[in-house]
Design an enzyme around this catalytic site. Structure first.
Site, PDB file in Angstrom:
ATOM      1  CB  SER A  69      67.259 -46.549 -35.559  1.00  0.00           C
ATOM      2  OG  SER A  69      67.646 -46.197 -36.610  1.00  0.00           O
ATOM      3  CB  ALA A 379      81.683 -45.370 -41.105  1.00  0.00           C
ATOM      4  N   PRO A 505      81.783 -46.845 -25.413  1.00  0.00           N
ATOM      5  CG  PRO A 505      80.969 -45.836 -23.634  1.00  0.00           C
ATOM      6  CD  PRO A 505      82.134 -45.901 -24.506  1.00  0.00           C
ATOM      7  CB  SER A 506      76.523 -49.173 -27.971  1.00  0.00           C
ATOM      8  OG  SER A 506      75.595 -48.765 -28.280  1.00  0.00           O
TER       9      SER A 506
HETATM   10  C1  G16 Z   1      71.840 -43.994 -33.921  1.00  0.00           C
HETATM   11  C2  G16 Z   1      72.607 -42.549 -34.016  1.00  0.00           C
HETATM   12  C3  G16 Z   1      73.860 -42.796 -34.901  1.00  0.00           C
HETATM   13  C4  G16 Z   1      74.629 -43.636 -34.418  1.00  0.00           C
HETATM   14  C5  G16 Z   1      74.174 -45.009 -34.080  1.00  0.00           C
HETATM   15  C6  G16 Z   1      75.160 -46.137 -33.278  1.00  0.00           C
HETATM   16  O1  G16 Z   1      71.697 -44.562 -35.187  1.00  0.00           O
HETATM   17  O2  G16 Z   1      71.662 -41.929 -34.803  1.00  0.00           O
HETATM   18  O3  G16 Z   1      74.421 -41.432 -34.962  1.00  0.00           O
HETATM   19  O4  G16 Z   1      75.997 -43.870 -35.129  1.00  0.00           O
HETATM   20  O5  G16 Z   1      72.764 -44.838 -33.442  1.00  0.00           O
HETATM   21  O6  G16 Z   1      75.249 -45.440 -32.177  1.00  0.00           O
HETATM   22  P1  G16 Z   1      76.003 -46.251 -30.907  1.00  0.00           P
HETATM   23  O7  G16 Z   1      77.355 -46.580 -31.504  1.00  0.00           O
HETATM   24  O8  G16 Z   1      76.313 -45.134 -29.853  1.00  0.00           O
HETATM   25  O9  G16 Z   1      75.312 -47.324 -30.568  1.00  0.00           O
HETATM   26  P2  G16 Z   1      70.359 -45.220 -35.614  1.00  0.00           P
HETATM   27  O10 G16 Z   1      70.416 -45.228 -36.977  1.00  0.00           O
HETATM   28  O11 G16 Z   1      70.409 -46.435 -34.878  1.00  0.00           O
HETATM   29  O12 G16 Z   1      69.297 -44.280 -35.179  1.00  0.00           O
END
Ligand code: G16
Length: 552
Positions: A69, A379, A505-506
């Site tokens: 993504s 957001a 944490p991410s």
């Molecule tokens: C994914 C998730 C989202 C999330 C993002 C960041 O998005 O589907 O819900 O907000 O990751 O997540 P984190 O802050 O835990 O790293 P995407 O667009 O990368 O699939």
């Protein structure tokens, strides 16, 4: 299938997709994500799990999407999609993590153990849809996914390069043919078809311009818009940029995440003052809008997921009132990243109930199901609208039996529903929704931006030894560990007017994310940097300690 025939599971693993690393990998916010070269065995094993999941769901189709993504090109990932097009049930994330991390020698036994644990009837048919993004590592991983499916005698169907939300849509349609046709044409027919229907009912007026610039993040979303563009009959004047090729790198210096996090426009094309730009992410599941003004040093104005949520919710409210269905309960779901000004606007001006949940669309989706109409957006531009059966039936009845004006509004709302990819956040579907509302209101992007004023904010990343050293509660707004971190954050926040900050944490990158907002940009930047230092000091920071901004 008797367990003895699971030898093939081991044979495939050993011969074609061996586990060559001991790095522990976890099913995170949106599946497994890491460097692409660490993933082949993981994806193969998820092919196995998808078959087991399909059998537990009585042979209904399961999806597998190969994508990282918004992450940069060297990363990749895989996530499973459940039969209604939603994210994998959370209780299976631990099972997925277990299967991904066992040694090749233990793979067969662990697969048997999981089959027993989840009570899968291995005699049933199993169907798995596989899609991938444009990364050069994706075809190899998609092949590993298909091998995993074949190893357990499931039937894989590969869709090639598609956006993540398209794959979710296909899975939903395959399991529920009232939703649409499970292929790319079916997707265009439903979502773009509904947009065209609506455009026939609306006249372009006021300050709305059909010209829309697209930052395609050099990923799949822009490519699909290029296809769609040919069938739009001029209803939108799409100016497509960052479509890949021409040396542009996926999500690098462009795309929704870059624009949102750095608060700067995408690179790769020239911006015309006051013209709308829609910035997608690499796999087309997020969208943010922005424009620049005509200052000598152009200033950027961002319209993020919060803005899109409020725009859509306020328009749906108007339509519900026009068709006399205001008793249907609408709610908005956000995360801790939602700008405080948006939450105040929703509560004080729109007077719509609002809920805050943990990051991850799966959490937002779940909370949105609690309303007749649930509008959920992160957001970062990841979100959609979901409509209950009750809402759809009510609106449909009004479109047939209501007074002429109510019927008109209900018909519009039905097209609006058709244009929505209800399975998951979808940049393309969201784009058509936003364009519809702006067109209906005759509004320019500046007028949209004027609905409320965001509080200045800043997001930063901190590298620590183990990001899981940080645990959170209260929808990630409070840290529980490491000890003393929350107290320190509270002290820092208290120094600023309208201060708010958190660290978490991410789930998609090996980092800790820090968010801060305050009355001025200088203060938001300072607060974010101070909280980053606290995280670095108390949670085992690695490398250089984050610096405070120069103006401090
Ligand atoms: C994914 C998730 C989202 C999330 C993002 C960041 O998005 O589907 O819900 O907000 O990751 O997540 P984190 O802050 O835990 O790293 P995407 O667009 O990368 O699939």
């Amino acid at each position: 299938m008797p367990p003895s025939s699971l030898r093939v599971v081991y044979a495939f693993a050993r011969e074609m997709h061996p586990k060559t690393t001991d790095v522990f990998i976890q099913y995170g916010t949106a599946g497994f994500r890491t460097k692409a070269n660490l993933l082949e065995h993981v994806v193969y094993r998820m092919g196995l799990l998808a078959v087991i999941r399909s059998r537990v769901k009585n042979g209904r189709t399961i999806g597998m999407m190969i994508t990282a993504s918004h992450n940069l090109e060297p990363d990749n990932g895989v996530k499973l999609v459940d039969p209604d097009g939603e994210m994998l049930e959370e209780s299976w994330e631990e099972i997925a993590t277990r299967l991904a991390n066992v040694s090749d020698n233990d793979l067969e036994a662990t697969t048997v153990e999981i089959i027993k644990e989840v009570n899968a009837d291995m005699a049933l048919k199993a169907s798995v849809f596989i899609g991938m993004d444009t990364r050069y590592t994706s075809p190899r991983l998609a092949a590993a996914a298909a091998n995993g499916v074949i190893a357990l005698k499931g039937t894989p169907k590969e869709f090639g390069i598609v956006t993540t939300p398209m794959l979710h849509f296909f899975v939903k349609c395959r399991n529920d043919n009232t939703y649409g046709t499970p292929n790319e044409e079916g997707y265009y027919e439903k979502i773009v078809g509904a947009f065209k229907n609506i455009r026939k009912r609306l006249t372009v007026h006021g300050n709305y311009s059909t010209r829309l610039h697209i930052d395609g993040a050099n990923g799949v979303g822009g490519k699909k818009l290029n296809i769609i563009n040919k069938s739009l009959d001029g209803q939108l004047d799409l100016q497509l940029h960052n479509l890949g090729g021409n040396g542009g790198k996926l999500n690098l210096g462009c795309g929704a995440d870059h624009v949102k996090v750095t608060q700067t426009p995408a690179t790769g094309f020239t911006h015309t003052p006051f013209e709308r730009v829609a910035s997608l992410d690499g796999d087309g599941d997020r969208i943010v809008y922005y424009y620049v003004n005509d200052d000598p040093e152009p200033k950027m104005f961002l319209l993020d997921g919060d803005r899109i949520a409020t725009l859509l919710a306020s328009y749906i409210t108007e339509l519900l009132q026009a068709c006399g269905a205001q008793h249907l309960q609408m709610g908005i779901v956000q995360t801790a990243y939602a700008n405080g000004a948006s939450t105040n606007y929703i509560t004080d001006t729109l007077k719509i109930p609002v809920k805050c949940v943990k990051t991850g669309v799966k959490h937002l989706h779940h909370a949105a199901l609690g309303f007749d109409i649930g509008v959920y957006f992160e957001a970062n531009g990841h979100g959609t609208v979901i409509y209950s059966k009750n809402a759809k039936n009510t609106i449909s009845r009004i479109s047939q039996e209501g007074e002429p004006e109510a019927r008109k509004a209900a018909e519009l709302l039905l097209d609006f529903i058709d244009m929505t990819n209800e399975t998951v956040g979808d940049a393309l579907s969201d784009l058509f929704l936003v364009e519809t509302v702006l067109c209906a209101r005759g509004a320019s992007v500046q007028q949209w931006a004027d609905y409320y004023t965001d509080l200045p904010c800043r997001q930063l990343k901190v590298i620590v030894q183990d990001r899981n050293a940080i645990t959170t509660t209260d929808a990630e707004r409070q840290c529980m560990t490491p000890e003393g971190l929350q107290t320190r954050i509270n002290e820092l926040v208290a120094k600023y007017n309208h201060g708010r900050a958190f660290a978490r944490p991410s789930g998609t990158e090996d980092i800790v994310r820090v968010y801060a907002e305050a009355d001025t940009q200088t203060n938001a930047d300072l607060l974010a940097a101070e909280v980053s230092q606290a995280v670095f000091d108390l949670a085992g920071g690695v490398g250089a300690r984050p610096e405070l901004p120069a103006q401090a």
